[in-house]
Scaffold this motif. Structure first.
Motif, PDB file in Angstrom:
ATOM      1  N   UNK A 255       1.005  -1.694  -0.572  1.00  0.00           N
ATOM      2  CA  UNK A 255       0.055   0.309   0.136  1.00  0.00           C
ATOM      3  C   UNK A 255       1.270   1.290   0.132  1.00  0.00           C
ATOM      4  N   UNK A 256       0.241   1.950  -0.999  1.00  0.00           N
ATOM      5  CA  UNK A 256       1.101   3.662  -1.025  1.00  0.00           C
ATOM      6  C   UNK A 256       0.381   4.492  -0.024  1.00  0.00           C
ATOM      7  N   UNK A 257       1.096   5.365  -0.146  1.00  0.00           N
ATOM      8  CA  UNK A 257       1.151   6.284   0.485  1.00  0.00           C
ATOM      9  C   UNK A 257       1.878   7.632   0.883  1.00  0.00           C
ATOM     10  N   UNK A 258       1.264   8.816   0.889  1.00  0.00           N
ATOM     11  CA  UNK A 258       2.399  10.141   1.234  1.00  0.00           C
ATOM     12  C   UNK A 258       2.548  10.858   2.213  1.00  0.00           C
ATOM     13  N   UNK A 259       3.351  11.031   2.405  1.00  0.00           N
ATOM     14  CA  UNK A 259       3.315  12.157   4.179  1.00  0.00           C
ATOM     15  C   UNK A 259       3.856  13.702   3.141  1.00  0.00           C
ATOM     16  N   UNK A 260       3.103  14.209   3.540  1.00  0.00           N
ATOM     17  CA  UNK A 260       2.646  15.837   2.773  1.00  0.00           C
ATOM     18  C   UNK A 260       2.658  16.451   3.978  1.00  0.00           C
ATOM     19  N   UNK A 261       3.872  17.262   3.880  1.00  0.00           N
ATOM     20  CA  UNK A 261       4.665  18.438   4.623  1.00  0.00           C
ATOM     21  C   UNK A 261       4.958  19.691   4.484  1.00  0.00           C
ATOM     22  N   UNK A 262       5.365  20.746   5.149  1.00  0.00           N
ATOM     23  CA  UNK A 262       5.557  22.047   5.067  1.00  0.00           C
ATOM     24  C   UNK A 262       5.282  22.845   6.175  1.00  0.00           C
ATOM     25  N   UNK A 263       5.430  24.284   5.581  1.00  0.00           N
ATOM     26  CA  UNK A 263       5.603  24.661   6.773  1.00  0.00           C
ATOM     27  C   UNK A 263       4.410  26.069   6.502  1.00  0.00           C
ATOM     28  N   UNK A 264       3.486  25.857   7.448  1.00  0.00           N
ATOM     29  CA  UNK A 264       1.871  26.724   7.312  1.00  0.00           C
ATOM     30  C   UNK A 264       2.324  28.275   7.866  1.00  0.00           C
ATOM     31  N   UNK A 265       1.601  28.782   7.925  1.00  0.00           N
ATOM     32  CA  UNK A 265       1.959  30.498   7.922  1.00  0.00           C
ATOM     33  C   UNK A 265       1.923  30.918   9.701  1.00  0.00           C
ATOM     34  N   UNK A 266       1.358  29.836  10.437  1.00  0.00           N
ATOM     35  CA  UNK A 266       2.797  29.712  11.121  1.00  0.00           C
ATOM     36  C   UNK A 266       3.343  30.214  11.951  1.00  0.00           C
ATOM     37  N   UNK A 267       4.688  29.815  10.892  1.00  0.00           N
ATOM     38  CA  UNK A 267       6.357  29.417  11.493  1.00  0.00           C
ATOM     39  C   UNK A 267       5.976  27.595  11.482  1.00  0.00           C
ATOM     40  N   UNK A 268       5.200  26.710  12.135  1.00  0.00           N
ATOM     41  CA  UNK A 268       4.961  25.538  11.894  1.00  0.00           C
ATOM     42  C   UNK A 268       4.848  24.814  10.627  1.00  0.00           C
ATOM     43  N   UNK A 269       6.210  23.370  10.832  1.00  0.00           N
ATOM     44  CA  UNK A 269       5.585  23.307   9.516  1.00  0.00           C
ATOM     45  C   UNK A 269       3.905  22.100  10.097  1.00  0.00           C
ATOM     46  N   UNK A 270       3.520  21.860   8.884  1.00  0.00           N
ATOM     47  CA  UNK A 270       2.060  21.245   8.688  1.00  0.00           C
ATOM     48  C   UNK A 270       2.851  19.774   8.106  1.00  0.00           C
ATOM     49  N   UNK A 271       1.767  18.847   7.875  1.00  0.00           N
ATOM     50  CA  UNK A 271       1.604  17.644   7.964  1.00  0.00           C
ATOM     51  C   UNK A 271       0.347  16.751   6.879  1.00  0.00           C
ATOM     52  N   UNK A 272       0.435  16.551   6.107  1.00  0.00           N
ATOM     53  CA  UNK A 272      -1.032  15.633   5.338  1.00  0.00           C
ATOM     54  C   UNK A 272      -0.120  13.936   5.149  1.00  0.00           C
ATOM     55  N   UNK A 273      -1.189  12.935   4.962  1.00  0.00           N
ATOM     56  CA  UNK A 273      -1.165  12.103   4.869  1.00  0.00           C
ATOM     57  C   UNK A 273      -2.196  12.044   3.345  1.00  0.00           C
ATOM     58  N   UNK A 274      -1.521  11.592   2.262  1.00  0.00           N
ATOM     59  CA  UNK A 274      -1.839  10.709   1.367  1.00  0.00           C
ATOM     60  C   UNK A 274      -1.873   9.479   0.910  1.00  0.00           C
ATOM     61  N   UNK A 275      -3.247   9.279   0.384  1.00  0.00           N
ATOM     62  CA  UNK A 275      -2.994   7.342  -0.229  1.00  0.00           C
ATOM     63  C   UNK A 275      -2.865   7.531  -0.890  1.00  0.00           C
ATOM     64  N   UNK A 276      -1.993   6.221  -1.453  1.00  0.00           N
ATOM     65  CA  UNK A 276      -2.539   6.070  -3.691  1.00  0.00           C
ATOM     66  C   UNK A 276      -2.556   4.687  -3.738  1.00  0.00           C
ATOM     67  N   UNK A 277      -3.942   4.569  -3.214  1.00  0.00           N
ATOM     68  CA  UNK A 277      -3.815   3.017  -3.697  1.00  0.00           C
ATOM     69  C   UNK A 277      -3.978   2.568  -4.637  1.00  0.00           C
ATOM     70  N   UNK A 278      -3.867   3.305  -6.451  1.00  0.00           N
ATOM     71  CA  UNK A 278      -3.918   2.342  -7.562  1.00  0.00           C
ATOM     72  C   UNK A 278      -2.405   1.883  -7.915  1.00  0.00           C
ATOM     73  N   UNK A 279      -1.404   2.207  -7.168  1.00  0.00           N
ATOM     74  CA  UNK A 279      -0.370   1.928  -6.964  1.00  0.00           C
ATOM     75  C   UNK A 279       0.288   0.865  -7.475  1.00  0.00           C
TER      76      UNK A 279
END
Length: 392
Positions: A255-279
């Motif tokens: 199962x393939x998933x993604x961890x999506x992250x970056x800096x938010x407007x408050x200066x903290x890192x932002x993280x999201x998870x995204x699945x790629x079930x078709x792979x």
């Protein structure tokens, strides 16, 4: 699974964006000799140990002809048989005797993967290859093996109805039918990413839980609200390809998933998870047209992507804690900071023991990036395009 990116035993593509958000070969055992389980010979993961013990228990249960017929019917009718459901409805004595083994195995796997006790059934059984269906239908008694998480394995251990171990060639599909004991990685990953999201949100690292920026001016807030009302810009994953990997025939889908992250407007890192079930397969180009990054969550117009696969051994609680611990130490310094290395450094050491769970990474992905982007590791590529999501 026969290729380690056939949804195969998946760690998964972990994507970190802005950092955005897996009896020709049978060697007969020596007569009279006690054949060791792989767990006796070499260290294996907690999940692998449960799978191996379950495989041996199922193998010995096949002496019961009635139970053997019930398993055969289920395996021929479905690509993946829920072992708990199968044993719950067993009428043969051997099947009923397996109920406790399977139930305890599910609990141990959930614990090993950092999932809650109420996750439910995880152990699954499948026929290793379609080429074995004829022999199984004809009544050949199958061997039973645990799914392999080792891409480099040269041999596979399978058990017969007397509990004896047979050594199979990992690269050559045997003629004799083989049942494979695996876990439902799709179900485990869905539950696991829920654990990750919850842990990250607890630390204020989730885009969905991003706090309002107290220092923002009323004008900037109003502008942001108007933009949000109209829609938002994203990076769309138009196509993706992962290079071919030689892999044991016994290995299951990842199962393939993604961890999506970056800096938010408050200066903290932002993280999201995204699945790629078709792979499902390596060496295959997929065209998902899937939103990969929601740029409205991030302060900077740059992203990184870390691709990984969950091969069944992933402990999501440990992963979530490790990522949170290291990302909380990174603060906005007024310029974009690539987070690929931080994500990779955060991954628990156990993820690197059996498989190359890290697949590839992409640096400096921007809102306007488009076209084919090769991974830094050279193990895959993806094509992306800017995509504006309008509000109704």
């Amino acid at each position: 699974m026969s290729t380690r990116f056939t949804r195969r035993h998946a760690t998964a593509l972990a994507l970190s964006a802005v950092t955005v958000a897996a009896l020709q070969g049978v060697a007969s055992p020596t007569a009279g000799a006690s054949q060791p389980s792989p767990s006796d010979a070499a260290p294996v993961s907690a999940v692998g140990l449960v799978e191996d013990r379950t495989a041996r228990a199922i193998a010995t249960s096949l002496d019961d002809q009635r139970w053997r017929a019930q398993i055969r019917s289920a395996a021929l009718a479905s690509d993946q048989v829920d072992l708990r459901a199968l044993t719950d409805r067993a009428t043969a004595k051997a099947g009923q005797a397996l109920k406790s083994t399977v139930a305890k195995g599910d609990q141990r796997i959930a614990a090993a993967k950092g999932l809650s006790a109420d996750t439910g059934s995880l152990l699954r059984l499948r026929l290793a290859a379609d080429s074995m269906r004829g022999a199984l239908t004809a009544g050949t008694v199958p061997l039973v093996a645990a799914a392999s998480t080792d891409d480099d394995a040269e041999t596979i251990t399978a058990y017969d109805s007397r509990g004896r171990a047979h050594t199979l060639d990992a690269r050559k599909t045997p003629d004799r039918p083989v049942y494979v004991v695996d876990i439902d990685v799709t179900k485990a990953m869905a539950a696991g990413l829920g654990v990750v999201d919850k842990e990250l949100a607890k630390h204020g690292l989730s885009s969905a839980e991003a706090p309002k920026v107290s220092g923002a001016s009323e004008g900037s807030r109003a502008s942001g609200n108007r933009a949000a009302a109209a829609g938002f810009w994203t990076s769309r994953l138009d196509s993706v390809y992962l290079s071919s990997d030689e892999e044991p025939w016994v290995s299951g889908d990842a199962e393939i998933f993604s961890i999506v992250s970056g800096f938010g407007f408050d200066g903290k890192v932002r993280v999201d998870t995204v699945t790629l079930p078709y792979l499902d397969n390596d060496g295959t180009t997929y065209y998902p047209n899937q939103v990969l990054v929601n740029w409205s969550s991030y302060k900077y117009n740059l992203a990184d992507v870390v691709m990984m696969e969950d091969d069944g051994d992933t402990n999501y609680q440990a992963l979530a804690k490790a990522i949170a611990d290291i990302l909380l130490t990174i603060t906005d310094q007024g310029a974009y900071i690539p987070l690929v290395n931080a994500i990779l450094d955060a991954i628990p050491a156990s993820w690197w023991t059996n498989d190359p769970d890290y697949v590839d990474s992409w640096y400096t992905l921007g809102k306007d990036s488009s076209g084919r982007l090769n991974g830094a590791r050279g193990n895959g590529w993806m094509t992306i395009s800017p995509y504006f999501v309008e509000q109704f």
